[in-house]
Design a protein around this motif. Structure first.
Motif, PDB file in Angstrom:
ATOM      1  N   ARG A 554       0.824  -1.206   0.000  1.00  0.00           N
ATOM      2  CA  ARG A 554       0.000   0.000   0.000  1.00  0.00           C
ATOM      3  C   ARG A 554       0.858   1.255   0.000  1.00  0.00           C
ATOM      4  NH1 ARG A 554       0.482   2.341   4.939  1.00  0.00           N
ATOM      5  NH2 ARG A 554       1.128   1.015   6.702  1.00  0.00           N
ATOM      6  N   ASN A 555       0.187   2.389  -0.137  1.00  0.00           N
ATOM      7  CA  ASN A 555       0.836   3.688  -0.075  1.00  0.00           C
ATOM      8  C   ASN A 555       0.948   4.130   1.380  1.00  0.00           C
ATOM      9  OD1 ASN A 555       1.906   6.153  -0.752  1.00  0.00           O
ATOM     10  ND2 ASN A 555       0.044   6.985  -1.682  1.00  0.00           N
ATOM     11  N   PHE A 556       1.745   5.169   1.623  1.00  0.00           N
ATOM     12  CA  PHE A 556       1.780   5.783   2.946  1.00  0.00           C
ATOM     13  C   PHE A 556       0.407   6.399   3.238  1.00  0.00           C
ATOM     14  CE2 PHE A 556       6.295   6.539   1.477  1.00  0.00           C
ATOM     15  CZ  PHE A 556       6.841   5.537   2.255  1.00  0.00           C
ATOM     16  N   ALA A 557       0.001   6.370   4.501  1.00  0.00           N
ATOM     17  CA  ALA A 557      -1.302   6.928   4.876  1.00  0.00           C
ATOM     18  C   ALA A 557      -1.251   7.453   6.298  1.00  0.00           C
ATOM     19  CB  ALA A 557      -2.396   5.868   4.736  1.00  0.00           C
ATOM     20  N   LYS A 558      -1.919   8.578   6.512  1.00  0.00           N
ATOM     21  CA  LYS A 558      -1.961   9.172   7.845  1.00  0.00           C
ATOM     22  C   LYS A 558      -2.740   8.304   8.823  1.00  0.00           C
ATOM     23  CE  LYS A 558      -1.558  13.901   6.108  1.00  0.00           C
ATOM     24  NZ  LYS A 558      -2.196  15.234   6.009  1.00  0.00           N
ATOM     25  N   ASP A 559      -3.579   7.404   8.309  1.00  0.00           N
ATOM     26  CA  ASP A 559      -4.365   6.523   9.182  1.00  0.00           C
ATOM     27  C   ASP A 559      -3.480   5.541   9.938  1.00  0.00           C
ATOM     28  OD1 ASP A 559      -6.583   7.797   8.193  1.00  0.00           O
ATOM     29  OD2 ASP A 559      -6.990   6.273   6.664  1.00  0.00           O
ATOM     30  N   PHE A 560      -2.267   5.330   9.423  1.00  0.00           N
ATOM     31  CA  PHE A 560      -1.342   4.404  10.079  1.00  0.00           C
ATOM     32  C   PHE A 560      -0.314   5.218  10.866  1.00  0.00           C
ATOM     33  CE2 PHE A 560      -3.061   2.152   6.490  1.00  0.00           C
ATOM     34  CZ  PHE A 560      -3.272   0.857   6.955  1.00  0.00           C
ATOM     35  N   GLY A 561      -0.458   5.172  12.177  1.00  0.00           N
ATOM     36  CA  GLY A 561       0.435   5.968  13.023  1.00  0.00           C
ATOM     37  C   GLY A 561       1.876   5.521  12.963  1.00  0.00           C
ATOM     38  N   THR A 562       2.122   4.309  12.468  1.00  0.00           N
ATOM     39  CA  THR A 562       3.496   3.792  12.400  1.00  0.00           C
ATOM     40  C   THR A 562       4.208   4.173  11.101  1.00  0.00           C
ATOM     41  OG1 THR A 562       2.682   1.706  11.458  1.00  0.00           O
ATOM     42  CG2 THR A 562       2.924   1.819  13.862  1.00  0.00           C
ATOM     43  N   ASP A 563       3.526   4.837  10.177  1.00  0.00           N
ATOM     44  CA  ASP A 563       4.135   5.103   8.864  1.00  0.00           C
ATOM     45  C   ASP A 563       5.372   5.996   8.904  1.00  0.00           C
ATOM     46  OD1 ASP A 563       2.598   3.367   7.498  1.00  0.00           O
ATOM     47  OD2 ASP A 563       1.624   4.828   6.195  1.00  0.00           O
ATOM     48  N   PRO A 564       5.527   6.890   9.889  1.00  0.00           N
ATOM     49  CA  PRO A 564       6.820   7.595   9.949  1.00  0.00           C
ATOM     50  C   PRO A 564       8.016   6.655  10.074  1.00  0.00           C
ATOM     51  CG  PRO A 564       5.206   8.792  11.216  1.00  0.00           C
ATOM     52  CD  PRO A 564       4.551   7.494  10.799  1.00  0.00           C
ATOM     53  N   LYS A 565       7.773   5.397  10.409  1.00  0.00           N
ATOM     54  CA  LYS A 565       8.832   4.390  10.417  1.00  0.00           C
ATOM     55  C   LYS A 565       8.616   3.374   9.292  1.00  0.00           C
ATOM     56  CE  LYS A 565      11.578   5.307  13.925  1.00  0.00           C
ATOM     57  NZ  LYS A 565      13.049   5.434  13.777  1.00  0.00           N
ATOM     58  N   ALA A 566       7.988   3.858   8.206  1.00  0.00           N
ATOM     59  CA  ALA A 566       7.700   2.974   7.078  1.00  0.00           C
ATOM     60  C   ALA A 566       8.460   3.442   5.845  1.00  0.00           C
ATOM     61  CB  ALA A 566       6.202   2.946   6.788  1.00  0.00           C
ATOM     62  N   VAL A 567       8.745   2.503   4.941  1.00  0.00           N
ATOM     63  CA  VAL A 567       9.403   2.826   3.678  1.00  0.00           C
ATOM     64  C   VAL A 567       8.738   2.039   2.561  1.00  0.00           C
ATOM     65  CG1 VAL A 567      11.663   3.368   4.676  1.00  0.00           C
ATOM     66  CG2 VAL A 567      11.134   1.011   4.008  1.00  0.00           C
ATOM     67  N   MET A 568       8.937   2.510   1.355  1.00  0.00           N
ATOM     68  CA  MET A 568       8.562   1.776   0.162  1.00  0.00           C
ATOM     69  C   MET A 568       9.825   1.608  -0.683  1.00  0.00           C
ATOM     70  SD  MET A 568       4.941   3.602  -0.815  1.00  0.00           S
ATOM     71  CE  MET A 568       4.431   2.277  -1.894  1.00  0.00           C
ATOM     72  N   LEU A 569       9.886   0.535  -1.440  1.00  0.00           N
ATOM     73  CA  LEU A 569      11.021   0.272  -2.319  1.00  0.00           C
ATOM     74  C   LEU A 569      10.520   0.072  -3.739  1.00  0.00           C
ATOM     75  CD1 LEU A 569      12.103  -0.584   0.591  1.00  0.00           C
ATOM     76  CD2 LEU A 569      13.712  -2.059  -0.631  1.00  0.00           C
ATOM     77  N   ASN A 570      11.414   0.271  -4.701  1.00  0.00           N
ATOM     78  CA  ASN A 570      11.059  -0.120  -6.064  1.00  0.00           C
ATOM     79  C   ASN A 570      11.475  -1.574  -6.292  1.00  0.00           C
ATOM     80  OD1 ASN A 570      13.829   0.141  -6.231  1.00  0.00           O
ATOM     81  ND2 ASN A 570      13.814   1.320  -8.130  1.00  0.00           N
ATOM     82  N   LYS A 571      11.121  -2.125  -7.443  1.00  0.00           N
ATOM     83  CA  LYS A 571      11.398  -3.532  -7.708  1.00  0.00           C
ATOM     84  C   LYS A 571      12.901  -3.832  -7.703  1.00  0.00           C
ATOM     85  CE  LYS A 571       8.851  -5.497 -10.966  1.00  0.00           C
ATOM     86  NZ  LYS A 571       8.110  -5.666 -12.239  1.00  0.00           N
ATOM     87  N   MET A 572      13.701  -2.876  -8.201  1.00  0.00           N
ATOM     88  CA  MET A 572      15.151  -3.067  -8.142  1.00  0.00           C
ATOM     89  C   MET A 572      15.622  -3.148  -6.694  1.00  0.00           C
ATOM     90  SD  MET A 572      16.876  -3.338 -11.023  1.00  0.00           S
ATOM     91  CE  MET A 572      18.505  -2.734 -10.602  1.00  0.00           C
ATOM     92  N   GLY A 573      14.979  -2.376  -5.836  1.00  0.00           N
ATOM     93  CA  GLY A 573      15.356  -2.357  -4.427  1.00  0.00           C
ATOM     94  C   GLY A 573      15.128  -3.678  -3.731  1.00  0.00           C
ATOM     95  N   ILE A 574      13.979  -4.327  -3.987  1.00  0.00           N
ATOM     96  CA  ILE A 574      13.718  -5.605  -3.307  1.00  0.00           C
ATOM     97  C   ILE A 574      14.549  -6.730  -3.910  1.00  0.00           C
ATOM     98  CG2 ILE A 574      11.392  -4.925  -2.590  1.00  0.00           C
ATOM     99  CD1 ILE A 574      10.356  -6.835  -4.840  1.00  0.00           C
ATOM    100  N   GLN A 575      14.874  -6.608  -5.200  1.00  0.00           N
ATOM    101  CA  GLN A 575      15.762  -7.608  -5.806  1.00  0.00           C
ATOM    102  C   GLN A 575      17.125  -7.589  -5.118  1.00  0.00           C
ATOM    103  OE1 GLN A 575      15.937  -7.111 -10.078  1.00  0.00           O
ATOM    104  NE2 GLN A 575      13.703  -7.165 -10.271  1.00  0.00           N
TER     105      GLN A 575
END
Length: 804
Positions: A554-575
């Protein structure tokens, strides 16, 4: 004797006006084109040549490795390198550190003056580099904290005619700096461009209690070493690892991302350095030498024209040579005579070429992006180039014809035995093949450059950058109140129906991601598994504004209080983390500089930069109050009204900051400007090369048809049709073009594919481009000879046979 040589030379040139005109025009175009390219090349090669100690100045280049593989190359590397190496090795006489700082603004009586090119510079800056100080002491100007040295033009902008020395300058409505020097505006031919230098001691004081002097994992410092005379830089390089291992210790190796430090000659930086955090966008050595090759091709094609036409006319001048030899002329005198004719033609061409250079210079500047001026006509390099072209052209183009013509035997010539000689025919055909092989290469090269540019512009980027207005980051007011102002600014804009979304981020598409983080790994994994990533800091609306595709999570969302400690990666990143399925990566935690972050989403790979670059492993990190660019997605209509409204809100929430904006699609395409300019210059000189080649072909066709006038007349009397006559005349030249095509194709295929390999995403060299270039060249050649061929075919055979 010289007067006699000149008289005869003038008579011969005036008697054969058509051949003289073709030679002079072809030579002048070739010389003018060559001069323009040589001035461009000379300027590109002149970068940083003016430093008196330049041959001893080296920049420290930093290569970072992951598991033994090169991952990143840095122009601005570790802060500890320069001072540590200076302390360790007696071969190093001195060093300079430069740190790029953000844009500064000065408020002068309500007028905001923006200063973009600002560096923190260590005290030896003016000792190493030969940038003249107009005011101040070169040894002490950058010694004390909160001192500044400014450029001559900036001093005039800030203080007018008032002497700025000792004056205080408040930057960003914050810190005061005392002006301790004024330097002459830095020249265009330097890789460093600066308007203001702040003392490096100021930078150290700003970040205390941390000290950059022992930081080996902190990148961003341009470091220059002045080596003592006689020092071998390669031998010195080999000593660096021991010092790094000793001083950096485990910190140097704990992320399994060891760094290697190399010495890069100052004079090589502009043409051969394209690394992370360069001081400026540099030039391209490959482009420079390709243009030098084009200059060689064009001028040689012009000289070949002279050789071809001169040797083709050998039969007509045979009787002249026979008579002169029979009355006592020596061969050396005849050679001198023909060289005088060559010198006269080349001299006239040089004069005409000077006029062409003056006429074409503005067009050349527009195509190449250079700023060459008419003042180049008084430079020593220009006149030396001109003299060399004249001397070499005179002998190269004139020497062989001179020896051919002077070698005729008077008895044989006067008896008419030279009429049917084929002496020189093989050479002329070979030179024609060379001309059109070169023209084919240039034509295919031009087509390939433009096709690659078109390919890059037409590819999907994996994001939507259309109708996106970007505002440069605010410079002042980024204190504890920034978050509140940011939210209020965004809410105010989103009330407008013409604004669809707005986001803030540390970088934008079309720019390199300078935030490089090493040691990122799955939480709990061995530290040796740490990898390097590019990091983009974003707010909650980044993915929405750029329409990035989420392939898992999912995308970042204000509904999730833990998201300031969340990241997203691109496909190259997870590879790089070892995942092949994006869904498997969701929920995993990563270690990021001592903190633990949770992967909440995976986005599809997208082109952060041009298609010259490959996809990079990215970490998209949520920073709700991120300091950076504002990207605003607009509706297609009412752009001007939207901009006016945005500017009004900007002044309300970020007063004192300049309102500077641009449209992202235009900014992104700026990356292709260098390639586009190269294609334009390549195409321009390719056209000139083909024109010069066709001029020679026209002259050769004119001579050939004159020589075959009686043959054509006999064939027409015997019933040959006009198409058959044209076929006869076209055949010889068509065969030469076909040979040129066959000879040049392997070279064209190899070199063009090598150039395309410099792009991560590239088009293919299609066979139809090469064949199309060959057909185009053939048609141009046949059209060139058509005037003479048709004229000969339509001539009255009675008239042709009456002439002897």
């Amino acid at each position: 004797m010289i007067k006699n040589y000149l008289t005869i030379a003038f008579r011969n040139l005036s008697r054969h006006k058509a051949f003289s005109f073709i030679n002079v025009i072809g030579l002048s175009i070739g010389i003018a084109a060559c001069l323009l390219i040589l001035q461009y090349v000379d300027f590109e090669l002149s970068y940083d040549n003016f430093h008196t100690k330049g041959d001893r100045i080296y920049r420290i280049k930093q290569d970072r490795y992951n598991e033994g593989k090169l991952s990143t190359e840095w122009a601005a590397g570790a802060f500890a390198a320069a001072n540590s190496f200076k302390d360790a090795f007696t071969e190093i006489e001195d060093y300079v550190k430069l740190v790029r700082t953000g844009t500064k603004i000065v408020n002068r009586d309500g007028n905001i003056i923006k200063i973009e090119r600002v560096y923190f510079a260590s005290k030896s800056f003016f000792k190493l580099f030969s940038y003249p100080l107009l005011s101040g002491n070169a040894k002490t100007a950058l010694q004390e904290p909160n001192t500044a040295v400014i450029s001559e033009s900036l001093a005039q902008k800030l203080f007018g005619t008032t002497n700025p020395m000792g004056k205080d300058l408040r930057l960003n409505q914050d810190r005061l700096f005392k002006i301790t020097g004024v330097f002459k505006d830095l020249p265009d031919n330097t890789h460093l461009k600066a308007d203001m230098l702040l003392s490096y001691e100021t930078f150290i004081n700003q970040i205390k209690p941390n000290t950059p002097e022992t930081a080996w994992q902190w990148d961003g410092c341009l470091s220059y070493l002045l080596l003592k005379p006689g020092t071998d830089p390669k031998a010195l390089e080999k000593k660096f690892p021991g010092v790094v291992d000793k001083l950096a210790g485990e910190d140097h190796k704990k992320y399994n991302s060891a760094a290697i430090y190399l010495l890069q000659p100052l004079k090589d930086i502009h043409l051969y350095s394209h690394y992370m955090m360069e001081a400026e966008a540099n030039g391209d050595g490959t482009t420079v030498y390709l243009l030098l090759g084009i200059a060689f091709f064009i001028v040689v094609i012009a000289w070949v024209n002279y050789i071809n036409l001169a040797t083709a006319r050998a039969i007509n001048r045979a009787k002249e040579v026979g008579v002169r030899k029979s009355v006592g002329s020596q061969r050396s005198q005849l050679v001198t005579q023909f060289l005088f004719e060559s010198a006269l033609l080349n001299g006239l061409a040089v004069i005409l070429a000077l006029g062409l250079v003056v006429l074409v210079l503005p067009l050349f500047n527009a195509l190449s992006g250079q700023h060459l001026s008419i003042s180049l006509l008084i430079s020593g390099t220009f006149w030396l180039s001109l003299l060399i072209l004249f001397v070499v052209g005179t002998f190269f183009s004139g020497l062989y014809p001179a020896f051919v013509l002077s070698a005729f035997k008077p008895v044989a010539v006067l008896k008419g035995r030279m009429v049917t000689t084929r002496q020189g025919i093989a050479l002329r055909k070979g030179l024609v093949v060379f001309q059109f092989a070169a023209s084919l290469f240039l034509l295919v090269g031009t087509a390939t450059v433009f096709r690659q540019i078109q390919f890059m512009r037409e590819q999907k980027l994996g994001m939507n950058i259309d109708q996106t207005l970007v505002i440069n980051p605010p410079i002042i007011g980024t204190d504890s109140t920034y978050m509140r102002k940011l939210e209020a600014f965004k809410n105010e804009l989103l009330r407008q129906s013409t604004i669809k979304s707005i986001t803030a981020s540390t970088t934008i598409p079309g720019q390199p991601v300078d935030w490089n983080a090493g040691g990122i790994k799955l939480h709990g994994a061995d530290e040796k598994q740490g990898k390097q990533y590019r990091v983009i800091g974003v707010d909650y609306d980044y993915l929405k504004t750029y329409d990035l595709k989420i392939v898992a999570g999912r995308n970042f969302a204000k509904d999730f209080g833990t998201d300031p400690k969340a990241v997203m990666l691109n496909k190259m990143g997870i590879q790089q983390l070892g995942f092949t399925d994006p869904k498997q990566a969701i929920g995993n935690q990563i270690d990021f500089w001592g903190e633990v972050y949770t992967i909440v989403g995976i986005v599809d790979n997208f082109h952060q930069q041009s298609l010259r670059e490959t996809y990079e492993p990215l970490v998209i990190r949520l920073i709700p109050d991120v300091r950076g660019y504002f990207s605003i997605k607009l509706e297609a209509n009412q752009i001007n009204a939207s901009i006016a409204s945005i500017q009004s809100s900007w002044k309300q929430f970020f007063p004192g900051n300049p309102f500077e904006y641009f449209f992202l699609n235009e900014h992104f395409n700026e990356q292709y400007k260098a390639d586009q300019r190269f294609g334009q210059v390549f195409g321009f000189f390719t056209s000139l090369a083909i024109l010069v080649a066709c001029l020679g072909l026209f002259g050769l066709a004119m001579f050939t048809t004159v020589q075959r006038t009686k043959e054509i007349g006999i064939r027409k009397v015997l019933g040959a049709s006009i198409p058959e006559i044209l076929q006869l005349l076209y055949k010889e030249f068509a065969i030469l073009i076909l040979i040129a095509f066959v000879v040049s194709v392997p070279f064209i295929w190899y070199t063009t594919n090598r150039w395309l390999e410099t792009y991560a995403f590239r088009t293919d060299l299609s066979w139809w481009i090469v064949v199309g270039a060959g057909v185009t060249t053939l048609l141009i050649a046949l059209l060139t000879v058509s005037f003479q061929a048709i004229k000969a075919a339509l001539a009255n055979p009675v008239t042709s046979l009456r002439t002897e």
